[in-house]
Design a protein around this motif. Structure first.
Motif, PDB file in Angstrom:
ATOM      1  N   PRO A   5       0.746  -1.490   0.489  1.00  0.00           N
ATOM      2  CA  PRO A   5       0.310   0.059   0.157  1.00  0.00           C
ATOM      3  C   PRO A   5       1.051   1.234  -0.344  1.00  0.00           C
ATOM      4  N   PHE A   6      -0.160   2.655  -0.791  1.00  0.00           N
ATOM      5  CA  PHE A   6       0.903   3.493  -0.670  1.00  0.00           C
ATOM      6  C   PHE A   6       0.390   4.844  -0.945  1.00  0.00           C
ATOM      7  N   GLY A   7      -0.866   4.824   0.241  1.00  0.00           N
ATOM      8  CA  GLY A   7      -1.704   5.743  -0.083  1.00  0.00           C
ATOM      9  C   GLY A   7      -2.911   5.172   0.029  1.00  0.00           C
ATOM     10  N   HIS A   8      -3.770   5.421  -1.524  1.00  0.00           N
ATOM     11  CA  HIS A   8      -4.613   4.546  -1.859  1.00  0.00           C
ATOM     12  C   HIS A   8      -4.669   3.388  -2.914  1.00  0.00           C
ATOM     13  N   PHE A   9      -2.862   3.569  -3.120  1.00  0.00           N
ATOM     14  CA  PHE A   9      -3.234   2.448  -4.213  1.00  0.00           C
ATOM     15  C   PHE A   9      -1.937   1.236  -3.314  1.00  0.00           C
ATOM     16  N   LEU A  10      -2.243   0.760  -4.505  1.00  0.00           N
ATOM     17  CA  LEU A  10      -1.707  -0.906  -4.291  1.00  0.00           C
ATOM     18  C   LEU A  10      -0.650  -1.205  -5.077  1.00  0.00           C
ATOM     19  N   VAL A  11       0.514  -1.307  -5.076  1.00  0.00           N
ATOM     20  CA  VAL A  11       2.059  -0.299  -5.509  1.00  0.00           C
ATOM     21  C   VAL A  11       2.222  -1.915  -6.001  1.00  0.00           C
ATOM     22  N   VAL A  12       3.361  -2.392  -7.094  1.00  0.00           N
ATOM     23  CA  VAL A  12       3.651  -3.120  -7.764  1.00  0.00           C
ATOM     24  C   VAL A  12       4.337  -3.064  -8.468  1.00  0.00           C
ATOM     25  N   VAL A  13       5.522  -3.441  -7.655  1.00  0.00           N
ATOM     26  CA  VAL A  13       7.440  -2.843  -8.437  1.00  0.00           C
ATOM     27  C   VAL A  13       7.360  -3.930  -9.187  1.00  0.00           C
ATOM     28  N   LEU A  14       8.258  -3.014 -11.233  1.00  0.00           N
ATOM     29  CA  LEU A  14       8.569  -4.782 -11.398  1.00  0.00           C
ATOM     30  C   LEU A  14       9.452  -4.185 -11.600  1.00  0.00           C
ATOM     31  N   GLU A  15      10.837  -5.230 -12.574  1.00  0.00           N
ATOM     32  CA  GLU A  15      12.345  -4.714 -12.484  1.00  0.00           C
ATOM     33  C   GLU A  15      12.616  -3.504 -12.608  1.00  0.00           C
ATOM     34  N   HIS A  16      13.715  -2.747 -12.829  1.00  0.00           N
ATOM     35  CA  HIS A  16      14.238  -2.084 -12.892  1.00  0.00           C
ATOM     36  C   HIS A  16      13.555  -0.852 -12.113  1.00  0.00           C
ATOM     37  N   GLY A  17      12.166  -0.851 -11.587  1.00  0.00           N
ATOM     38  CA  GLY A  17      11.824   0.287 -10.647  1.00  0.00           C
ATOM     39  C   GLY A  17      10.129   0.871 -10.969  1.00  0.00           C
ATOM     40  N   LEU A  18      10.403   0.422 -12.138  1.00  0.00           N
ATOM     41  CA  LEU A  18       8.912   0.812 -12.695  1.00  0.00           C
ATOM     42  C   LEU A  18       7.634   0.381 -11.988  1.00  0.00           C
ATOM     43  N   SER A  19       6.311   1.082 -11.230  1.00  0.00           N
ATOM     44  CA  SER A  19       6.175   0.252 -10.491  1.00  0.00           C
ATOM     45  C   SER A  19       4.285   0.621 -11.029  1.00  0.00           C
ATOM     46  N   LEU A  20       3.386  -0.254 -11.028  1.00  0.00           N
ATOM     47  CA  LEU A  20       2.111  -0.075 -11.698  1.00  0.00           C
ATOM     48  C   LEU A  20       1.480  -0.284 -10.245  1.00  0.00           C
TER      49      LEU A  20
END
Length: 130
Positions: free
Chosen positions: A33-48
Motif C-alpha cells: 500500500p502507498f496512499g490509496h494505491f496498491l503498488v506492484v514493483v517490477l524490475e528496474h523500479g517501474l511500478s504499477l
C-alpha cells in the motif's frame, strides 16, 4: 538526457484482486500500500500503482506489455493455461488459445480482472525476424 518511466496508475474495480492477479501470475512480491494505491514493483523500479474506480464508472482498458525471459514465459504461460484463462496470439483475438513467434520469440495476450490487455513477450518487437 536520461528518461525512464517510473510508474503508471492502473484503474481497477477491485485493486486488491487486480494487483494479486498480476503478482501471482508473474511471481512478484505482494503489492504494497502507498496512499490509496496498491503498488506492484517490477524490475528496474517501474511500478504499477493500482487504484480503485467506483463500480458505476467504466474502466477504459489499457495495454501493458511485459518483456520476460524464456523461463519466465514458460512459468507465466503455464499458469495462464492451468487457470484456463482466455488468451490469444494476436492483439485482435483472432487466434485464440495460441501463442505467437514474432521476432523469433514467443508472445501471448490475455486480460486482467479489470479488463486491461496484458501481453508477455520474449523478444522486443523489431528485434528479429518473423
Amino acid at each position: 538526457m536520461t528518461i525512464a518511466l517510473n510508474h503508471t496508475i492502473v484503474a481497477a474495480h477491485d485493486k486488491q484482486k487486480s494487483a494479486q492477479f498480476l503478482t501471482e501470475l508473474f511471481g512478484l512480491p505482494d503489492a504494497a500500500p502507498f496512499g490509496h494505491f496498491l503498488v506492484v514493483v517490477l524490475e528496474h523500479g517501474l511500478s504499477l500503482d493500482f487504484a480503485d474506480v467506483p463500480a458505476d464508472e467504466s474502466i477504459h482498458p489499457q495495454h501493458y506489455a511485459f518483456l520476460v525471459t524464456e523461463d519466465d514465459f514458460d512459468a507465466i504461460y503455464g499458469k495462464i493455461s492451468e487457470r484456463g484463462l482466455p488468451h490469444w496470439a494476436d492483439p485482435r483475438g483472432a487466434r485464440p488459445g495460441e501463442i505467437n513467434h514474432n521476432d523469433g520469440g514467443r508472445g501471448v495476450y490475455f486480460r486482467d480482472p479489470a479488463g486491461h490487455y496484458l501481453e508477455i513477450i520474449t523478444r522486443p518487437y523489431g528485434s528479429g525476424t518473423d
